[in-house]
Design a protein around this motif. Structure first.
Motif, PDB file in Angstrom:
ATOM      1  N   GLN A  78      51.540  52.254  32.007  1.00  0.00           N
ATOM      2  CA  GLN A  78      50.544  51.307  32.510  1.00  0.00           C
ATOM      3  C   GLN A  78      49.526  52.008  33.426  1.00  0.00           C
ATOM      4  O   GLN A  78      48.319  51.746  33.371  1.00  0.00           O
ATOM      5  N   ALA A  79      50.049  52.898  34.257  1.00  0.00           N
ATOM      6  CA  ALA A  79      49.157  53.641  35.143  1.00  0.00           C
ATOM      7  C   ALA A  79      48.221  54.539  34.343  1.00  0.00           C
ATOM      8  O   ALA A  79      47.029  54.675  34.663  1.00  0.00           O
ATOM      9  N   LEU A  80      48.773  55.162  33.269  1.00  0.00           N
ATOM     10  CA  LEU A  80      47.936  56.013  32.415  1.00  0.00           C
ATOM     11  C   LEU A  80      46.857  55.194  31.722  1.00  0.00           C
ATOM     12  O   LEU A  80      45.698  55.631  31.607  1.00  0.00           O
ATOM     13  N   GLU A  81      47.227  53.991  31.242  1.00  0.00           N
ATOM     14  CA  GLU A  81      46.246  53.128  30.604  1.00  0.00           C
ATOM     15  C   GLU A  81      45.158  52.686  31.597  1.00  0.00           C
ATOM     16  O   GLU A  81      43.968  52.655  31.259  1.00  0.00           O
ATOM     17  N   ALA A  82      45.591  52.342  32.812  1.00  0.00           N
ATOM     18  CA  ALA A  82      44.616  51.949  33.831  1.00  0.00           C
ATOM     19  C   ALA A  82      43.674  53.101  34.161  1.00  0.00           C
ATOM     20  O   ALA A  82      42.454  52.913  34.327  1.00  0.00           O
ATOM     21  N   LEU A  83      44.240  54.323  34.226  1.00  0.00           N
ATOM     22  CA  LEU A  83      43.411  55.488  34.491  1.00  0.00           C
ATOM     23  C   LEU A  83      42.414  55.717  33.348  1.00  0.00           C
ATOM     24  O   LEU A  83      41.240  56.033  33.586  1.00  0.00           O
ATOM     25  N   ALA A  84      42.893  55.560  32.105  1.00  0.00           N
ATOM     26  CA  ALA A  84      42.012  55.749  30.959  1.00  0.00           C
ATOM     27  C   ALA A  84      40.874  54.731  30.979  1.00  0.00           C
ATOM     28  O   ALA A  84      39.709  55.065  30.706  1.00  0.00           O
ATOM     29  N   GLU A  90      36.907  55.428  31.287  1.00  0.00           N
ATOM     30  CA  GLU A  90      35.939  54.901  30.323  1.00  0.00           C
ATOM     31  C   GLU A  90      34.836  54.125  31.023  1.00  0.00           C
ATOM     32  O   GLU A  90      33.659  54.242  30.671  1.00  0.00           O
ATOM     33  N   ASP A  91      35.243  53.309  32.019  1.00  0.00           N
ATOM     34  CA  ASP A  91      34.250  52.547  32.778  1.00  0.00           C
ATOM     35  C   ASP A  91      33.283  53.494  33.497  1.00  0.00           C
ATOM     36  O   ASP A  91      32.065  53.258  33.537  1.00  0.00           O
ATOM     37  N   GLN A  92      33.851  54.551  34.079  1.00  0.00           N
ATOM     38  CA  GLN A  92      32.998  55.513  34.786  1.00  0.00           C
ATOM     39  C   GLN A  92      32.046  56.209  33.817  1.00  0.00           C
ATOM     40  O   GLN A  92      30.876  56.440  34.145  1.00  0.00           O
ATOM     41  N   ALA A  93      32.554  56.536  32.615  1.00  0.00           N
ATOM     42  CA  ALA A  93      31.698  57.181  31.624  1.00  0.00           C
ATOM     43  C   ALA A  93      30.582  56.240  31.175  1.00  0.00           C
ATOM     44  O   ALA A  93      29.419  56.653  31.040  1.00  0.00           O
ATOM     45  N   ARG A  94      30.931  54.950  30.929  1.00  0.00           N
ATOM     46  CA  ARG A  94      29.899  53.987  30.523  1.00  0.00           C
ATOM     47  C   ARG A  94      28.875  53.786  31.639  1.00  0.00           C
ATOM     48  O   ARG A  94      27.668  53.680  31.370  1.00  0.00           O
TER      49      ARG A  94
END
Length: 209
Positions: free
Chosen positions: A61-67, A71-75
């Motif tokens: 879950q932590a890995l998914e949240a980090l991903a 992604e949000d930061q990249a967008r």
């Protein structure tokens, strides 16, 4: 008490027993830092979590949240870059539009100035014509005592007066045209910027032609 002896900028020549533990600990930290990888795989993170008694599902879950955060930061970074590009494009377009507007205004100003200059030249020629007929009339009046009284003399004097009135009326028409143009917008700005006369006197305001 530490009795470590240093030689210049290199390692110490002698190491005191009291400093050994500190030196070994420092060397261990440096070795661990060099041996630590720059990145970890998800399995590595799960193993670390397992060692810390953290269930794998929480690690996932932590890995998914980090991903998602990455992604949000990249967008967000892409959106900022698109916005910056759009602003640069708009600035360039604005510069071109501004240059075009300045060019149009310059050409329009030149056309208006040429029109005013042409009208002013017509007024000057007509004023010279009025001066000519006025001088001829004054010359005739100066000679009227030498002329034979009668209808012929009266007709000649009346004709001189009529010619002056006609030429003055023509002058007034041209001067009025110039004044109307010089006081209109935006021609008035051209008049002020180019130093042309803002208004011309009419014949009733002229004392000497």
């Amino acid at each position: 008490m530490s009795t470590t002896t240093r030689t210049g900028g290199g390692p110490p020549k002698d190491v005191a027993y009291d400093d050994v533990n500190e030196l070994i600990a420092t060397a261990t930290r440096l070795m661990q830092k060099d041996a630590a990888p720059d990145t970890l795989t998800p399995d590595d993170v799960r193993k670390i979590g397992e060692e810390l008694d953290i269930p794998a599902r929480y690690v996932d879950q932590a890995l998914e949240a980090l991903a998602r955060r990455r992604e949000d930061q990249a967008r967000e970074a892409q959106a900022k870059e698109r916005l910056a590009r759009l602003r640069r494009v708009r600035l360039r377009r604005g510069a071109w539009v501004g240059a075009a507007v300045v060019g149009v205004l310059a050409v329009s100003g030149l056309v208006m100035r040429n029109g005013l200059t042409s009208t002013l030249a017509d007024v000057a020629r007509q004023r010279a014509q009025v001066r000519n007929v006025v001088e001829r009339r004054e010359s005739l009046r100066a000679r009227q005592d030498t002329l034979t009284p009668g209808l012929a003399r009266d007709a000649e004097l009346s004709g001189a007066d009529n010619r002056v009135a006609i030429e003055q009326r023509r002058y007034d028409e041209r001067a009025a045209d110039y004044n109307a143009s010089a006081t209109s917008f935006p021609t008035g700005w051209v008049v002020r910027l180019t130093g042309l006369p803002p208004v011309l006197p009419l014949s009733s305001e002229v004392s000497t032609w």
